[in-house]
Design a protein around this motif. Structure first.
Motif, PDB file in Angstrom:
ATOM      1  N   PHE A  20     -28.566 -16.093  50.395  1.00 10.63           N
ATOM      2  CA  PHE A  20     -27.865 -17.293  49.961  1.00 10.63           C
ATOM      3  C   PHE A  20     -26.482 -16.957  49.457  1.00 10.63           C
ATOM      4  CE2 PHE A  20     -27.358 -21.563  48.932  1.00 10.63           C
ATOM      5  CZ  PHE A  20     -26.899 -21.691  47.635  1.00 10.63           C
ATOM      6  N   ARG A  21     -26.381 -16.525  48.250  1.00 13.14           N
ATOM      7  CA  ARG A  21     -25.072 -16.245  47.671  1.00 13.14           C
ATOM      8  C   ARG A  21     -25.075 -14.846  47.066  1.00 13.14           C
ATOM      9  NH1 ARG A  21     -23.092 -18.074  42.146  1.00 13.14           N
ATOM     10  NH2 ARG A  21     -20.970 -17.294  42.142  1.00 13.14           N
ATOM     11  N   TRP A  22     -24.099 -14.056  47.449  1.00 12.52           N
ATOM     12  CA  TRP A  22     -23.982 -12.712  46.891  1.00 12.52           C
ATOM     13  C   TRP A  22     -23.282 -12.806  45.546  1.00 12.52           C
ATOM     14  CZ3 TRP A  22     -26.004  -8.148  47.843  1.00 12.52           C
ATOM     15  CH2 TRP A  22     -25.479  -7.036  47.178  1.00 12.52           C
ATOM     16  N   LEU A  23     -23.908 -12.286  44.530  1.00 11.57           N
ATOM     17  CA  LEU A  23     -23.303 -12.277  43.204  1.00 11.57           C
ATOM     18  C   LEU A  23     -22.531 -10.979  43.028  1.00 11.57           C
ATOM     19  CD1 LEU A  23     -26.406 -13.464  41.153  1.00 11.57           C
ATOM     20  CD2 LEU A  23     -24.454 -14.836  41.859  1.00 11.57           C
ATOM     21  N   GLY A  24     -21.269 -11.094  42.678  1.00  7.36           N
ATOM     22  CA  GLY A  24     -20.454  -9.905  42.453  1.00  7.36           C
ATOM     23  C   GLY A  24     -21.094  -9.022  41.391  1.00  7.36           C
ATOM     24  N   GLY A  25     -21.147  -7.744  41.641  1.00  2.86           N
ATOM     25  CA  GLY A  25     -21.728  -6.803  40.692  1.00  2.86           C
ATOM     26  C   GLY A  25     -23.226  -6.651  40.826  1.00  2.86           C
ATOM     27  N   MET A  26     -23.819  -7.283  41.841  1.00  2.00           N
ATOM     28  CA  MET A  26     -25.269  -7.226  41.979  1.00  2.00           C
ATOM     29  C   MET A  26     -25.787  -5.789  42.074  1.00  2.00           C
ATOM     30  SD  MET A  26     -27.836  -9.384  44.444  1.00  2.00           S
ATOM     31  CE  MET A  26     -26.696 -10.687  44.629  1.00  2.00           C
ATOM     32  N   LEU A  27     -25.035  -4.926  42.689  1.00  2.00           N
ATOM     33  CA  LEU A  27     -25.455  -3.526  42.794  1.00  2.00           C
ATOM     34  C   LEU A  27     -24.787  -2.648  41.746  1.00  2.00           C
ATOM     35  CD1 LEU A  27     -25.386  -3.075  46.672  1.00  2.00           C
ATOM     36  CD2 LEU A  27     -27.360  -3.503  45.210  1.00  2.00           C
ATOM     37  N   THR A  28     -23.561  -2.984  41.384  1.00  2.00           N
ATOM     38  CA  THR A  28     -22.786  -2.113  40.504  1.00  2.00           C
ATOM     39  C   THR A  28     -22.843  -2.508  39.031  1.00  2.00           C
ATOM     40  OG1 THR A  28     -20.813  -3.426  40.942  1.00  2.00           O
ATOM     41  CG2 THR A  28     -21.172  -1.496  42.335  1.00  2.00           C
ATOM     42  N   ASN A  29     -23.295  -3.717  38.741  1.00  2.00           N
ATOM     43  CA  ASN A  29     -23.332  -4.194  37.361  1.00  2.00           C
ATOM     44  C   ASN A  29     -24.623  -4.983  37.133  1.00  2.00           C
ATOM     45  OD1 ASN A  29     -22.547  -4.705  34.774  1.00  2.00           O
ATOM     46  ND2 ASN A  29     -20.898  -6.106  35.290  1.00  2.00           N
ATOM     47  N   TRP A  30     -25.746  -4.329  37.411  1.00  2.00           N
ATOM     48  CA  TRP A  30     -27.027  -5.008  37.414  1.00  2.00           C
ATOM     49  C   TRP A  30     -27.401  -5.600  36.055  1.00  2.00           C
ATOM     50  CZ3 TRP A  30     -29.889  -7.763  40.159  1.00  2.00           C
ATOM     51  CH2 TRP A  30     -31.212  -8.029  39.804  1.00  2.00           C
ATOM     52  N   ASN A  31     -27.066  -4.953  34.963  1.00  2.00           N
ATOM     53  CA  ASN A  31     -27.445  -5.471  33.638  1.00  2.00           C
ATOM     54  C   ASN A  31     -26.881  -6.862  33.401  1.00  2.00           C
ATOM     55  OD1 ASN A  31     -28.971  -3.256  32.971  1.00  2.00           O
ATOM     56  ND2 ASN A  31     -27.273  -2.190  31.997  1.00  2.00           N
ATOM     57  N   THR A  32     -25.638  -7.080  33.779  1.00  2.00           N
ATOM     58  CA  THR A  32     -25.011  -8.395  33.614  1.00  2.00           C
ATOM     59  C   THR A  32     -25.679  -9.421  34.520  1.00  2.00           C
ATOM     60  OG1 THR A  32     -22.923  -7.361  33.026  1.00  2.00           O
ATOM     61  CG2 THR A  32     -22.824  -9.646  33.736  1.00  2.00           C
ATOM     62  N   VAL A  33     -25.945  -9.039  35.760  1.00  2.00           N
ATOM     63  CA  VAL A  33     -26.588  -9.954  36.707  1.00  2.00           C
ATOM     64  C   VAL A  33     -27.987 -10.305  36.213  1.00  2.00           C
ATOM     65  CG1 VAL A  33     -27.442 -10.203  39.067  1.00  2.00           C
ATOM     66  CG2 VAL A  33     -25.212  -9.162  38.653  1.00  2.00           C
ATOM     67  N   LYS A  34     -28.709  -9.313  35.706  1.00  2.00           N
ATOM     68  CA  LYS A  34     -30.069  -9.542  35.197  1.00  2.00           C
ATOM     69  C   LYS A  34     -30.047 -10.539  34.036  1.00  2.00           C
ATOM     70  CE  LYS A  34     -32.310  -6.090  33.282  1.00  2.00           C
ATOM     71  NZ  LYS A  34     -33.079  -4.838  33.092  1.00  2.00           N
ATOM     72  N   ARG A  35     -29.036 -10.395  33.172  1.00  2.00           N
ATOM     73  CA  ARG A  35     -28.894 -11.322  32.049  1.00  2.00           C
ATOM     74  C   ARG A  35     -28.640 -12.755  32.558  1.00  2.00           C
ATOM     75  NH1 ARG A  35     -26.302  -7.674  29.183  1.00  2.00           N
ATOM     76  NH2 ARG A  35     -24.230  -8.288  29.878  1.00  2.00           N
ATOM     77  N   SER A  36     -27.807 -12.876  33.594  1.00  4.46           N
ATOM     78  CA  SER A  36     -27.521 -14.194  34.169  1.00  4.46           C
ATOM     79  C   SER A  36     -28.779 -14.810  34.780  1.00  4.46           C
ATOM     80  CB  SER A  36     -26.440 -14.092  35.241  1.00  4.46           C
ATOM     81  OG  SER A  36     -25.221 -13.716  34.680  1.00  4.46           O
ATOM     82  N   ILE A  37     -29.592 -13.993  35.440  1.00  2.97           N
ATOM     83  CA  ILE A  37     -30.847 -14.480  36.034  1.00  2.97           C
ATOM     84  C   ILE A  37     -31.790 -14.954  34.935  1.00  2.97           C
ATOM     85  CG2 ILE A  37     -32.916 -13.781  37.306  1.00  2.97           C
ATOM     86  CD1 ILE A  37     -31.037 -11.895  38.932  1.00  2.97           C
ATOM     87  N   LYS A  38     -31.872 -14.202  33.844  1.00  2.00           N
ATOM     88  CA  LYS A  38     -32.726 -14.584  32.714  1.00  2.00           C
ATOM     89  C   LYS A  38     -32.264 -15.922  32.131  1.00  2.00           C
ATOM     90  CE  LYS A  38     -34.244 -13.070  28.178  1.00  2.00           C
ATOM     91  NZ  LYS A  38     -33.855 -12.314  27.013  1.00  2.00           N
ATOM     92  N   THR A  39     -30.940 -16.079  31.968  1.00  2.00           N
ATOM     93  CA  THR A  39     -30.380 -17.328  31.444  1.00  2.00           C
ATOM     94  C   THR A  39     -30.703 -18.487  32.377  1.00  2.00           C
ATOM     95  OG1 THR A  39     -28.587 -16.092  30.403  1.00  2.00           O
ATOM     96  CG2 THR A  39     -28.249 -18.456  30.686  1.00  2.00           C
ATOM     97  N   LEU A  40     -30.567 -18.271  33.677  1.00  2.00           N
ATOM     98  CA  LEU A  40     -30.871 -19.305  34.663  1.00  2.00           C
ATOM     99  C   LEU A  40     -32.329 -19.735  34.561  1.00  2.00           C
ATOM    100  CD1 LEU A  40     -30.066 -21.013  37.142  1.00  2.00           C
ATOM    101  CD2 LEU A  40     -30.673 -19.048  38.554  1.00  2.00           C
ATOM    102  N   LYS A  41     -33.230 -18.776  34.445  1.00  2.00           N
ATOM    103  CA  LYS A  41     -34.658 -19.093  34.312  1.00  2.00           C
ATOM    104  C   LYS A  41     -34.928 -19.893  33.038  1.00  2.00           C
ATOM    105  CE  LYS A  41     -36.526 -15.400  37.125  1.00  2.00           C
ATOM    106  NZ  LYS A  41     -37.333 -14.185  37.178  1.00  2.00           N
ATOM    107  N   GLU A  42     -34.223 -19.555  31.953  1.00  2.00           N
ATOM    108  CA  GLU A  42     -34.381 -20.300  30.704  1.00  2.00           C
ATOM    109  C   GLU A  42     -33.928 -21.754  30.866  1.00  2.00           C
ATOM    110  OE1 GLU A  42     -32.223 -18.002  27.822  1.00  2.00           O
ATOM    111  OE2 GLU A  42     -33.761 -16.439  27.757  1.00  2.00           O
ATOM    112  N   TYR A  43     -32.805 -21.947  31.566  1.00  2.00           N
ATOM    113  CA  TYR A  43     -32.320 -23.309  31.827  1.00  2.00           C
ATOM    114  C   TYR A  43     -33.329 -24.088  32.673  1.00  2.00           C
ATOM    115  CZ  TYR A  43     -27.624 -22.025  30.157  1.00  2.00           C
ATOM    116  OH  TYR A  43     -26.557 -21.620  29.399  1.00  2.00           O
ATOM    117  N   GLU A  44     -33.866 -23.433  33.700  1.00  2.00           N
ATOM    118  CA  GLU A  44     -34.845 -24.102  34.559  1.00  2.00           C
ATOM    119  C   GLU A  44     -36.105 -24.463  33.782  1.00  2.00           C
ATOM    120  OE1 GLU A  44     -35.235 -21.306  37.786  1.00  2.00           O
ATOM    121  OE2 GLU A  44     -33.585 -22.246  38.904  1.00  2.00           O
TER     122      GLU A  44
END
Length: 144
Positions: free
Chosen positions: A95-119
């Motif tokens: 779908f959509r490539w998130l910048g830093g998905m491979l190089t900055n995983w901690n930030t991406v993981k935090r964003s995924i956690k936040t998204l799940k909390e919103y959902e």
């Protein structure tokens, strides 16, 4: 493993079409054959041996049961990428490539956690929130 790929196969599949001339990476200069209508044309004679090496590498990696990440954000490839990755028990992004998905995983993981909390918040009892709060949460979710 015996996979034959010809220059004709690559041409038929449109493999020679590169990026828009304005979006190119100068490191790719040696692989660019020319330019037509503002689009770079890739030199398939230089690409073919590299593709063959990639196939050999992928084959050897698969024999060793290594994991793969299939990526294509083009709509026409979305289902294919998903199906192949799931059939082979691998990972995919379709779908959509998130910048830093491979190089900055901690930030991406935090964003995924936040998204799940919103959902979770939006799927919970909506009477706990005002209409404005729900709209704000939905906006934040879309932004994340």
């Amino acid at each position: 493993m015996n996979i034959e790929i010809s220059l004709e196969d690559l041409l038929k599949n449109g493999s020679h079409f590169g990026h828009n001339k304005k979006r190119w990476n100068p490191k790719m200069d040696q692989y660019i054959y020319g330019e037509k209508n503002g689009t770079h044309i890739i030199d398939l004679r230089k690409s073919l041996p590299l593709i063959e090496n990639s196939i050999k590498f992928a084959h050897e990696s698969a024999k060793q049961k290594k994991k793969f990440l299939f990526v294509s954000t083009k709509k026409q490839h979305s289902e294919l990428v998903k199906n192949i990755a799931e059939e082979t028990n691998n990972f995919y992004v379709n779908f959509r490539w998130l910048g830093g998905m491979l190089t900055n995983w901690n930030t991406v993981k935090r964003s995924i956690k936040t998204l799940k909390e919103y959902e979770l918040t939006l799927s919970s009892d909506e009477s706990l929130f005002t209409k404005k709060e729900l709209i704000d949460i939905e906006k934040k979710k879309t932004k994340t």
